[in-house]
Design a protein around this motif. Structure first.
Motif, PDB file in Angstrom:
ATOM      1  N   ASP A 237       0.928  -1.103   0.022  1.00 26.27           N
ATOM      2  CA  ASP A 237       0.143   0.075  -0.021  1.00 26.27           C
ATOM      3  C   ASP A 237       1.077   1.205  -0.107  1.00 26.27           C
ATOM      4  O   ASP A 237       1.884   1.329   0.871  1.00 26.27           O
ATOM      5  CB  ASP A 237      -0.817   0.076   1.270  1.00 26.27           C
ATOM      6  N   ALA A 238       0.739   1.972  -1.077  1.00 33.04           N
ATOM      7  CA  ALA A 238       1.702   3.134  -1.052  1.00 33.04           C
ATOM      8  C   ALA A 238       0.686   4.609  -1.450  1.00 33.04           C
ATOM      9  O   ALA A 238      -0.067   4.571  -2.474  1.00 33.04           O
ATOM     10  CB  ALA A 238       2.801   2.788  -2.232  1.00 33.04           C
ATOM     11  N   ASP A 239       1.106   5.542  -0.743  1.00 36.06           N
ATOM     12  CA  ASP A 239       0.298   6.626  -0.912  1.00 36.06           C
ATOM     13  C   ASP A 239       1.464   7.937  -0.917  1.00 36.06           C
ATOM     14  O   ASP A 239       1.653   8.393   0.063  1.00 36.06           O
ATOM     15  CB  ASP A 239      -0.704   7.006   0.348  1.00 36.06           C
ATOM     16  N   VAL A 240       1.851   8.184  -2.026  1.00 36.98           N
ATOM     17  CA  VAL A 240       2.996   8.923  -2.261  1.00 36.98           C
ATOM     18  C   VAL A 240       2.950  10.152  -3.099  1.00 36.98           C
ATOM     19  O   VAL A 240       2.001  10.134  -4.202  1.00 36.98           O
ATOM     20  CB  VAL A 240       4.316   8.317  -2.797  1.00 36.98           C
ATOM     21  N   ASP A 241       3.160  11.375  -2.763  1.00 37.57           N
ATOM     22  CA  ASP A 241       3.096  12.542  -3.462  1.00 37.57           C
ATOM     23  C   ASP A 241       4.320  13.354  -3.851  1.00 37.57           C
ATOM     24  O   ASP A 241       4.892  13.250  -2.773  1.00 37.57           O
ATOM     25  CB  ASP A 241       1.982  13.473  -3.321  1.00 37.57           C
ATOM     26  N   VAL A 242       4.586  13.808  -5.051  1.00 29.47           N
ATOM     27  CA  VAL A 242       5.720  14.613  -5.043  1.00 29.47           C
ATOM     28  C   VAL A 242       5.184  15.796  -5.449  1.00 29.47           C
ATOM     29  O   VAL A 242       4.516  16.007  -6.390  1.00 29.47           O
ATOM     30  CB  VAL A 242       6.669  13.716  -6.197  1.00 29.47           C
ATOM     31  N   HIS A 243       5.959  17.017  -5.197  1.00 34.34           N
ATOM     32  CA  HIS A 243       5.494  18.432  -5.631  1.00 34.34           C
ATOM     33  C   HIS A 243       6.702  19.172  -5.391  1.00 34.34           C
ATOM     34  O   HIS A 243       8.014  18.927  -4.651  1.00 34.34           O
ATOM     35  CB  HIS A 243       4.553  18.929  -4.371  1.00 34.34           C
ATOM     36  N   GLY A 244       6.823  20.370  -6.184  1.00 29.45           N
ATOM     37  CA  GLY A 244       8.183  21.250  -6.123  1.00 29.45           C
ATOM     38  C   GLY A 244       8.036  22.234  -7.263  1.00 29.45           C
ATOM     39  O   GLY A 244       7.251  22.012  -8.209  1.00 29.45           O
ATOM     40  N   TRP A 245       8.713  23.059  -7.101  1.00 24.69           N
ATOM     41  CA  TRP A 245       9.144  24.102  -8.281  1.00 24.69           C
ATOM     42  C   TRP A 245      10.069  23.871  -9.204  1.00 24.69           C
ATOM     43  O   TRP A 245      11.116  22.969  -9.174  1.00 24.69           O
ATOM     44  CB  TRP A 245       9.428  25.402  -7.658  1.00 24.69           C
ATOM     45  N   PHE A 246       9.909  24.199 -10.645  1.00 23.98           N
ATOM     46  CA  PHE A 246      10.746  23.972 -11.651  1.00 23.98           C
ATOM     47  C   PHE A 246      11.159  25.116 -12.345  1.00 23.98           C
ATOM     48  O   PHE A 246      10.275  26.020 -12.582  1.00 23.98           O
ATOM     49  CB  PHE A 246      10.575  22.642 -12.741  1.00 23.98           C
ATOM     50  N   PHE A 247      12.397  25.192 -12.851  1.00 21.30           N
ATOM     51  CA  PHE A 247      12.841  26.491 -13.671  1.00 21.30           C
ATOM     52  C   PHE A 247      13.562  25.988 -14.854  1.00 21.30           C
ATOM     53  O   PHE A 247      14.253  24.868 -14.861  1.00 21.30           O
ATOM     54  CB  PHE A 247      13.755  27.195 -12.888  1.00 21.30           C
ATOM     55  N   GLY A 248      13.942  26.678 -15.726  1.00 20.33           N
ATOM     56  CA  GLY A 248      14.684  26.351 -17.175  1.00 20.33           C
ATOM     57  C   GLY A 248      14.554  27.229 -18.203  1.00 20.33           C
ATOM     58  O   GLY A 248      13.946  28.235 -18.034  1.00 20.33           O
ATOM     59  N   ALA A 249      15.049  26.682 -19.406  1.00 23.40           N
ATOM     60  CA  ALA A 249      15.098  27.370 -20.414  1.00 23.40           C
ATOM     61  C   ALA A 249      14.885  26.527 -21.598  1.00 23.40           C
ATOM     62  O   ALA A 249      14.752  25.283 -21.600  1.00 23.40           O
ATOM     63  CB  ALA A 249      16.482  28.018 -20.847  1.00 23.40           C
ATOM     64  N   GLY A 250      14.296  26.984 -22.846  1.00 23.62           N
ATOM     65  CA  GLY A 250      14.107  26.253 -23.728  1.00 23.62           C
ATOM     66  C   GLY A 250      14.219  26.962 -25.368  1.00 23.62           C
ATOM     67  O   GLY A 250      14.546  28.032 -25.382  1.00 23.62           O
ATOM     68  N   VAL A 251      13.899  25.992 -26.330  1.00 15.54           N
ATOM     69  CA  VAL A 251      14.191  26.615 -27.705  1.00 15.54           C
ATOM     70  C   VAL A 251      13.052  26.189 -28.594  1.00 15.54           C
ATOM     71  O   VAL A 251      12.582  24.941 -28.350  1.00 15.54           O
ATOM     72  CB  VAL A 251      15.427  25.973 -28.289  1.00 15.54           C
ATOM     73  N   LYS A 252      12.784  26.842 -29.372  1.00 13.70           N
ATOM     74  CA  LYS A 252      11.438  26.809 -30.421  1.00 13.70           C
ATOM     75  C   LYS A 252      12.176  26.641 -31.777  1.00 13.70           C
ATOM     76  O   LYS A 252      12.966  27.335 -32.204  1.00 13.70           O
ATOM     77  CB  LYS A 252      10.627  27.949 -30.409  1.00 13.70           C
ATOM     78  N   PHE A 253      11.793  25.317 -32.471  1.00 15.41           N
ATOM     79  CA  PHE A 253      11.999  25.369 -33.769  1.00 15.41           C
ATOM     80  C   PHE A 253      11.207  24.703 -34.670  1.00 15.41           C
ATOM     81  O   PHE A 253      10.081  24.402 -34.108  1.00 15.41           O
ATOM     82  CB  PHE A 253      13.444  24.447 -33.669  1.00 15.41           C
TER      83      PHE A 253
END
Length: 253
Positions: A237-253
């Motif tokens: 029986d597993a009741d797990v949640d993961v949460h947090g902020w993310f940041f970054g950069a990207g490219v469009k092509f």
């Protein structure tokens, strides 16, 4: 190459190569924190799993903020959008059990580790569009894998489960000049693979297009795996949640 990178590489063919489509690739750190509890049946099948839960933080010494690579790939063509994104958490810790965990008895000191991976591919069809907004409906297929192991002086016990979850999916974006604010959600409650239970995947983000081909972004991710079933011939029986902020950069092509 770690396990997360290998899983993402296998999933890459899910991003289609279509003539006339636009593509976006984004990457950055995800500051992930896991919370919740897990329980594992012993060899004799005598444990009441609801009464033998191990808290990830208090009992297993897990749940610290971990930096994970966060990757998102996206393809848009006409009213269709396909997105692949994911993260992986790999963590070690130590603690003292307050109840039995499989064959390891309450009061034992344990060395622990947890591997949790989430790889999700979604498709949406644009159902509403205005000058400054877009709303899409579709579906998501999420591959979720959880492994929580504990080692004591007398042995080792482990919960291992992997599941492929089909989910309804909705997303919305609001655009103003070079800025975009968006959110998406997928939810399912079903009997799937090793685990029956509920699965929730939520994300909110903001993006600033700083040039024709480049952007920076930030957002928040919340994921829930609440499953029970049988893995490695043992009930869990597993009741797990993961949460947090993310940041970054990207490219469009």
């Amino acid at each position: 190459m770690n396990k997360f990178a290998a899983l993402l590489f296998v999933a890459l063919p899910m991003i289609p190569a279509c003539r006339g489509a636009s593509y976006r690739a984004e990457v950055g750190p995800y500051f992930a924190q896991a919370r919740g509890d897990v329980a594992l049946q012993n060899a004799g099948g005598t444990l009441q799993l609801g009464q033998n839960q191990q808290d990830l933080e208090r009992n297993l010494g897990l749940g610290d903020n971990e930096v994970s690579p966060y990757v998102r790939l996206q393809a848009d063509k006409d009213k269709h959008r396909v997105r692949l994104h994911g993260f992986g958490v790999e963590e070690d810790g130590s603690g003292v059990l307050t109840s039995d965990y499989g064959g390891i008895v309450a009061g034992a000191s344990v060395q622990t580790n947890m591997d949790l991976y989430s790889i999700a591919a979604s498709w949406s069809y644009q159902v509403w569009r205005g000058e400054n907004y877009r709303v899409g409906l579709g579906g998501q297929a999420g591959f979720y894998s959880l492994d929580v192991a504990a080692r004591s002086a007398v042995g080792r016990e482990e919960v291992t489960t992997s599941v492929l979850v089909p989910m309804p999916f909705v997303e919305a974006e609001w655009m103003w000049r070079d800025f975009t604010v968006g959110a998406n959600a997928a939810l399912m409650s079903a009997d799937l693979g090793d685990a029956s239970g509920r699965y929730l995947d939520l994300e909110g983000y903001g993006r600033w297009q700083i040039g024709k081909d480049f952007d920076v972004f930030a957002g928040y991710r919340y994921f829930v795996l609440d499953g029970y079933g049988e893995a490695s011939s043992r009930e869990f029986d597993a009741d797990v949640d993961v949460h947090g902020w993310f940041f970054g950069a990207g490219v469009k092509f």
